[in-house]
Each structure stands twice: as C-alpha cells, then as structure tokens.
Write an enzyme that holds these catalytic residues in place. Sequence first.
Site, PDB file in Angstrom:
ATOM      1  N   GLY A   1      43.063  63.257   3.491  1.00 14.75           N
ATOM      2  CA  GLY A   1      42.875  61.814   3.487  1.00 14.75           C
ATOM      3  C   GLY A   1      42.971  61.193   2.122  1.00 14.75           C
ATOM      4  CG  MET A   2      41.777  61.752  -2.589  1.00 17.27           C
ATOM      5  SD  MET A   2      40.553  62.695  -3.507  1.00 17.27           S
ATOM      6  CE  MET A   2      40.807  62.066  -5.159  1.00 17.27           C
TER       7      MET A   2
ATOM      8  CE  LYS B   1      43.751  66.123  -3.816  1.00 12.94           C
ATOM      9  NZ  LYS B   1      42.456  66.774  -3.528  1.00 12.94           N
TER      10      LYS B   1
ATOM     11  CG  ASP C   1      33.413  67.529  -0.971  1.00 11.55           C
ATOM     12  OD1 ASP C   1      32.662  67.809  -0.023  1.00 11.55           O
ATOM     13  OD2 ASP C   1      34.583  67.163  -0.818  1.00 11.55           O
TER      14      ASP C   1
END
Length: 607
Positions: free
Chosen positions: A33-34, A50, A146
């Site tokens: 989702g990111m 990324k 996380d």
Amino acid sequence: MLELTGSGAEPLEADDPRRIGPIPLAGRLGAGGMGRVYLGVQDGRYVAVKQLLSSVVGEDADFVRRFGHELDNLARLPAGATTPLLASDRTARPPWFATAYVPGITLREAVDLHGGPLPARALWLLLKEAAAGLAQVHALDMVHRDLKPSNVMLTSDGLTLIDFGIARAAEQSQLTRTGMVVGTPAYMAPEQASGKKGQSGATDVFALGSVLAYAASGQPPFGDESGHGVLYRIVHEEPDLEPLRELDADLAELVGTCLAKDPEDRPTAAQLLERASRRGPFTTPLWPDAISGRLFERAAFAADVQDVDVPTLPLAGTKPEPEAVPAPEPVVAEPRTEQPKRRPERRRTRVLLAVFPVVVVAGGTTLAIQYLPHTGSPQAGPAGSPPASVSAPANPSAPAQAPSSAGPSGTPSPSASPSGDPAQAASATPQPPAASGGPGNTPAPGPNPGPATGNGGGSGGPSTSTSTGSGGGKTTAAPPPAPAPPPPASGTHRYRNGDNGDCITQVYGSSDHGSCSDGSARWTVRGRGDGSFKLVNEQSGACLYSNGLGQAVFVGDCAQDIGRIWRTGPDGSLRSDLGGGCLDLPMAGGLNTSRCAGEASQRWSPV
C-alpha cells in the site's frame, strides 16, 4: 534480459518504470500500500529500490519533509542492524530510496516454505539475531515501530531487519492504510493500541515476542485480524503461547515476559541477546533444509551480478539528422528528337520509426514518464464552491469566442458583440441574482439589474439569471457560495449521528460509534486560527484522525496535524482536511471518511 531465476523477483509489468533515478531495473521484488520495491543494479551490485506511490504521496509537503528525516535516520543505522541506505531522492515525484539487496526470504515466506512451525533451535537463533539488530537501534534512541514477519529477512548467514524508520513517516501521513495505526495491529504493543503512552524500545520487544510466537505456530498470539477484537485482546487478554510451550518451555516463558502489558516489565533487547546467545553455538546450515535450499539460490544469484540492458531515450530538444536525399539525375535531351522535359523522380524519405528506433522498444512510454513531472486530473475545488460554467455556441460550426473579449471581471466587454453594437453586448452580460427579500439576502451593490428570470421560478432563495447573446450562446451566473459555517463552540461535547443517534466513541486506537453515555464519547474542541479544529478525546487525550478519503478513522497522537484537522460543513458534517471526506458510518464497525453527500449518516450534532 537479466535472468531472474533465484532472485525472488518477478518480471517488470507494463506500468513499471525501467529506470528509477540513475538505477536500471530488472524486476519487481514486491508491492504494497505504500509503494513498490524493484530489483536494480548499481555499481556492480544488486540493490532494492523502493518507490513510493505517487497516487498517495500527492502534494503532501509535510510527508516529504518527514520522509527525508526518516531517510536521515536510516543512514545513521549501523550496518549490522539493517540493510545500508545506498541512494535516495526525497525530492523526486514520487520519492524513492535504494538499499542493498538482501539475498533472503521473509519469515512469513520461511514458515510457509517449511510447512509449519520452525524448530526450537531456529527460534532461539531468530531471537538472537533480531535482538542483536534491535539492541543497536535502541542504543541510538530509535525505534522500529513496525516489526512483523514480513519485515524479518532470513539469510544464509543470519537475519536482517528491514523497513526501519520508514514506518514512522508512513504513520504520520496520508499513506497510512486502513487497519494501521503505528504498525500492524496483530503485532502492536498495548501502548500502541491504546495510544496512551509514548513508544520506546519496549514497543519493539513486544512485537518481537509476537513474531516469535508466530514462528512457533503460524499465528500471532492475539489473532491475526485487523479489527477492534485483536486490539482488545492485546490490551486485556493473555497471549496464546501453548504451541511455543510445547516446543520449548523456557523460550515460551521468555516470550511471555516480552508480551507483558506494562513496558517496564519487559526485558530489553540487549538482555534478550545475552539470554539467546547462551543457546549457541549456532552452526551452519542455520535454518531447516527447505529454507536453507531457497537461501542458497538467493545467495548464488547475488554472487553473479548481471548487467541490465535498458534503452536510453534521446535528450529532450535534440533532433535526429535527416537522411541525405541523392541529387536528381540531370535530364539529357536526345539529338534530333525533341523530348519533353522529364521531372526529377522524388525519393521518399524513410519513415520516422527508422530514425527513432527507440520508440519501438517496449516500455519506452513508461520510461519517458519516469522523467516527466507528475501530472493528474484537476483537483476538485473546496467543498461548497460552485463549479465553473462553460458557454458554448448553439451552432457547433460557429467559431469559438476569443478569450481576449472578456473583461477583467469575466464579463464580455462591448467589443465582444459580433455586430459591434455595445448595447447588444451589454444585453448579454449576466445579471446578478435578484434578492428574495428574505433575511440575509442583500442585493449586490450597483445599478438596478431589473427583474431576472431564473430556472427555479421561486422567491424563496437566490435565483440564477440566464440570457442569450447574439451568437446563440447561453451564459449562466452561478450564485455565490454559501459562507463556511463556524466551528463548534469551544468546550467538550458529544457528537450524535443524524442517522442512528449514536455518538463518536474511542475503542483503543480506533474510533467507533456507540452509546452517548459511554465514557469515551466526550470530545474537546481545540480551535485553530483558520476556523478548523482538532477533536481531543477527554478520556484518552488523543485526537480523532482520518487516513484519507474512503479510509478508516483512528485516534492518535495530537502532536501531529496530518489527518487531525476537521471543519464543520453546512449540513452539520465533520469534514477532514486530508482528502476532504466527511466522517461517516460504514457498513461494518468503526467510522470512516467518505465523499460528502449530505446524508444523515454524515451529520454530527454536538450535544
């Protein structure tokens, strides 16, 4: 084309870029989702690139600033804690960063590949390696926030933790996804779920305990759903460690201390490292056979770095040299015979594709987009603002009116009349709306406009005047937008829904709707200078915040502004500055923000 066998990457898809910054890409390692993670080659080594999704980054300048700060933190981490940061561009649209390629698999993949829980020896090794990485990070007063199975990478020589720091930037921005507050719900600590305490290294230790329980059973110890149920169990119930206890009672006891409700009762990462190191030495192969075999493939791929053949587009503004056209042959007249003059034969120049062979290469369009500024469809105006009207001639064949014929105020000037008659042009000028005579309706200053014929035909509100010019076009004057309603009075209120009568409540780190007598149903208005405000829960001291249009609404740290800013709508709605959505009742539990439609479920009355 680069051979991807053993890399863990999939071939690039049609909408994937072929290059990000200076790094050519060979495949796609993953997506979420990111953003998306690609396999690239830089300076003779494989890298993981990324790239954040431009559709969710938007024009959030605050996020870009925080993202850059987290990249700075990532660069500070020692090499033994995570993959080193190699390159980045925080000003790119969308932003991206590159780290070293890890020739490994995630813990989630490893459990699936092994076909069940990992053996006790592998669990102690997992604890030792993860605690070693966290101990280095916590020594710098930094927190992962996380830690979960997909962020734990097993390698042939140990373990690597990934995605440090970036989780914090995502949590504080519109990139936060539904089901995420400051991490993934199933691996959150009680202080994360409730939002009542600050986070520290103890937060990561709790998550590590949940990760170990997952590796021992295939399930997190409090359940793997993302709703309120798992958050409740994290705060109030004991973890399910029975599968781990059957494998190793000592490890189960240690993991139980990691999952203590009070952060002060948990061991530190350094203490966990010391305890796990006693179980060594850990000899190769470190992991079970099925996992080690896959890791050997990854390591073999990383050892043989291949070149990526990516076509390069010509520089903007350069023109290819046209092919030389041979001069026409001279015409020679034959003796004693008069011949008509022969026109020289024209030679065709070759088609443009021959001059621009790169255009034919697949992916050229995507590559070109990579270097162009990101553009999108025009944004909608603020809520309540009238849409722009466009006049079109009734006769499609009539020429369009030149923009220069409009005066400074947007009304046609006398010269705009096709006949040149100023009076005729003046008759085509839109008239201001007529006053209805009711309270608050004051006609605009200026000459008496005379009666105006509106579409509504009633006198209860402002009318819309319509007139037709000589060109057959119709010009409509829209009424001025209604002024924005004032924010609710300062103080503490309950907000009752116009559909079911429920009030906004808080359930740990999430919002909900329930009885107005609930202790968490009281919200204090914290006003701001521009008429916006924050809603602070009286019980927890945390703020109501939106993740963006169509996303769940949570309750979290009031020190941040992203998603925490609300405004009152003219219909009694609560509108978020993040995405412009209105607080609404979804079909399932909790609350979300959806497109403002004036529905009763979007009306909230302070009581």
